[in-house]
Write an enzyme that holds these catalytic residues in place. Sequence first.
Site, PDB file in Angstrom:
ATOM      1  N   GLU A   1       0.830  -1.202   0.000  1.00 40.02           N
ATOM      2  CA  GLU A   1       0.000   0.000   0.000  1.00 40.02           C
ATOM      3  C   GLU A   1       0.870   1.259   0.000  1.00 40.02           C
ATOM      4  OE1 GLU A   1      -3.405   0.171  -0.284  1.00 40.02           O
ATOM      5  OE2 GLU A   1      -3.137  -1.957  -0.700  1.00 40.02           O
TER       6      GLU A   1
ATOM      7  N   TRP B   1       1.994   1.717  -3.503  1.00 42.96           N
ATOM      8  CA  TRP B   1       0.932   2.290  -4.354  1.00 42.96           C
ATOM      9  C   TRP B   1       0.941   3.812  -4.238  1.00 42.96           C
ATOM     10  CZ3 TRP B   1      -2.025   1.019  -8.281  1.00 42.96           C
ATOM     11  CH2 TRP B   1      -2.356  -0.321  -8.530  1.00 42.96           C
TER      12      TRP B   1
ATOM     13  N   TRP C   1     -19.670  12.009 -19.856  1.00 42.62           N
ATOM     14  CA  TRP C   1     -20.030  12.025 -18.432  1.00 42.62           C
ATOM     15  C   TRP C   1     -21.138  13.025 -18.141  1.00 42.62           C
ATOM     16  CZ3 TRP C   1     -17.803   8.219 -15.828  1.00 42.62           C
ATOM     17  CH2 TRP C   1     -16.500   7.808 -16.133  1.00 42.62           C
TER      18      TRP C   1
ATOM     19  N   ASN D   1     -11.083   2.644   3.045  1.00 44.07           N
ATOM     20  CA  ASN D   1     -10.609   2.532   1.670  1.00 44.07           C
ATOM     21  C   ASN D   1     -11.517   1.686   0.788  1.00 44.07           C
ATOM     22  OD1 ASN D   1      -8.455   3.089  -0.323  1.00 44.07           O
ATOM     23  ND2 ASN D   1      -8.235   0.867  -0.307  1.00 44.07           N
TER      24      ASN D   1
ATOM     25  N   TRP E   1     -15.981  11.711 -12.900  1.00 47.02           N
ATOM     26  CA  TRP E   1     -15.094  11.387 -11.781  1.00 47.02           C
ATOM     27  C   TRP E   1     -14.436  12.633 -11.184  1.00 47.02           C
ATOM     28  CZ3 TRP E   1     -10.008  12.824 -12.152  1.00 47.02           C
ATOM     29  CH2 TRP E   1      -9.504  13.096 -13.432  1.00 47.02           C
TER      30      TRP E   1
ATOM     31  N   TRP F   1      -9.491   7.487  -8.290  1.00 46.23           N
ATOM     32  CA  TRP F   1     -10.732   7.773  -9.011  1.00 46.23           C
ATOM     33  C   TRP F   1     -10.641   7.301 -10.459  1.00 46.23           C
ATOM     34  CZ3 TRP F   1     -15.615   9.197  -7.997  1.00 46.23           C
ATOM     35  CH2 TRP F   1     -15.892   9.627  -6.694  1.00 46.23           C
TER      36      TRP F   1
END
Length: 479
Positions: free
Chosen positions: A278, A281, A309, A345, A363, A386
């Site tokens: 993590e 990331w 969108w 999360n 988004w 996102w």
Amino acid sequence: MSGVYAVWLRNDLRFHDNQAIYQALRTARETDGSVVLFFHLHPAFTRSIDLHHNYFFQSVKHFQERCDKLGLHIPIFFGDHHEAFTKLTEAYDTLKAVFYQKDYTRFGKERDKEITSFLHNKGIVTYGLKGSHIVQPDELTKSDGTPYHVFTAYFRKWQQQQKPNTVAINLEELKSRYVSHNPQQIQDDTPYFKHHILTYCPHRWTEIGEETARAKLEQFIEEQLATYADSRDQPARSGTSKLSPFIKTGALSPATIFHSVMAHLDAAGKGAETYIKELAWRDFYAMIYHVYPETDKQEYQQKYRQLPWRKEEGDLWQRWITGTTGFPIVDAGMRQLNATGWMHNRLRMITASFLTKDYFIDWRLGDAYFAKKLIDYDIASNVGGWQWVASVGTDAVPYFRVFNPTRQSERFDPQGTFIKQYVPELAQVPVKYSHHPATMSHATQVESACLIGHDYPEPSVDHALQRKKIIAIFKEESL
């Protein structure tokens, strides 16, 4: 050559492993100089104060008060770049250098370029130092010098990278070399910060500051690290570290967390390995944003930049931000965010998927809302997250993978414990209906004191139908 060496505090509100303070103090020692810490309060961050800035400003206040107790007053200079740093240079006419932790965001890089030019023109040296990441965004590339686009390959090389050691600050030495001054002799905007800005920050946070952060880290390692891999996806359990707000404010350095976790790798096993990934990331997304700063405004994948969108903040948008979509796990996640400034999360993925795939709302609107509310908001990680969920980013989830909110709820909150904590309308609803209360009979609704359409909304969309629509749209854009 004596002089003043200033530390520009940003999101590094700590003493332990603060590279800027460490290097400034070392330089002052070598030159028989003095040290001062300061904070620049930019007007751009005070125009709209929501939970995100509320928490950060109170973290600044907390660190400033801690320093005051040590006899280390931190002046605050309010204003745009030129105005604030003119105050700095006028306050310390023997200023030799400014030390700061490098910022790799679009805003940060542009600001730092402008301010370093301003200071260099006055003969003042600047030092941008590491500290915001374990592996810096500009340190890791492929053998041909190009950036990684897939996390798995990036992580393999990330693991091989030499990790930075932490540094300790000698507080007694810092106190002996600190610039003491009469606040009336410099244009210190601390009164403005305390009596104006902080009045817009009424929330009182209990978990704040470096000392609390260090205690939380120790507690996490002792009590939760070993089970992290299995419990991190269950919002009803205390399975995550909740250290992200401290990383955001810099109360903890990523290197401190990394070495603390690695020291327990043998004992914690898979839990420690998962947590380290993590952290990687976070570095991966920071690298992507550093190389592609335009991704905070447009999709990483060029073929999806023309997706139609929904961009209006209409009824569906209001349902999402208020947690009244009619999908309990989505509503619980959004209400947790609005109430606490933090969201589990797993729920960040579920709520983001619901907004982009079930509502097909842009988004960017969701990311902007998170930016206002999340006290741990990190632009690189959140934009990356996102876009990952929306299937438009690097290494993103395939567009045909659409989170089913009901199945996610049944899997990760099987007893409805988390749902009922944040959606009290469902408190008396039987467990088997807590994930899809609209399927209750009228008699059960009455018994549960939860009339669908009155006490709790009906589902605002048909998930199965929306899934087919979104897949068709993406498939067309992919041709």
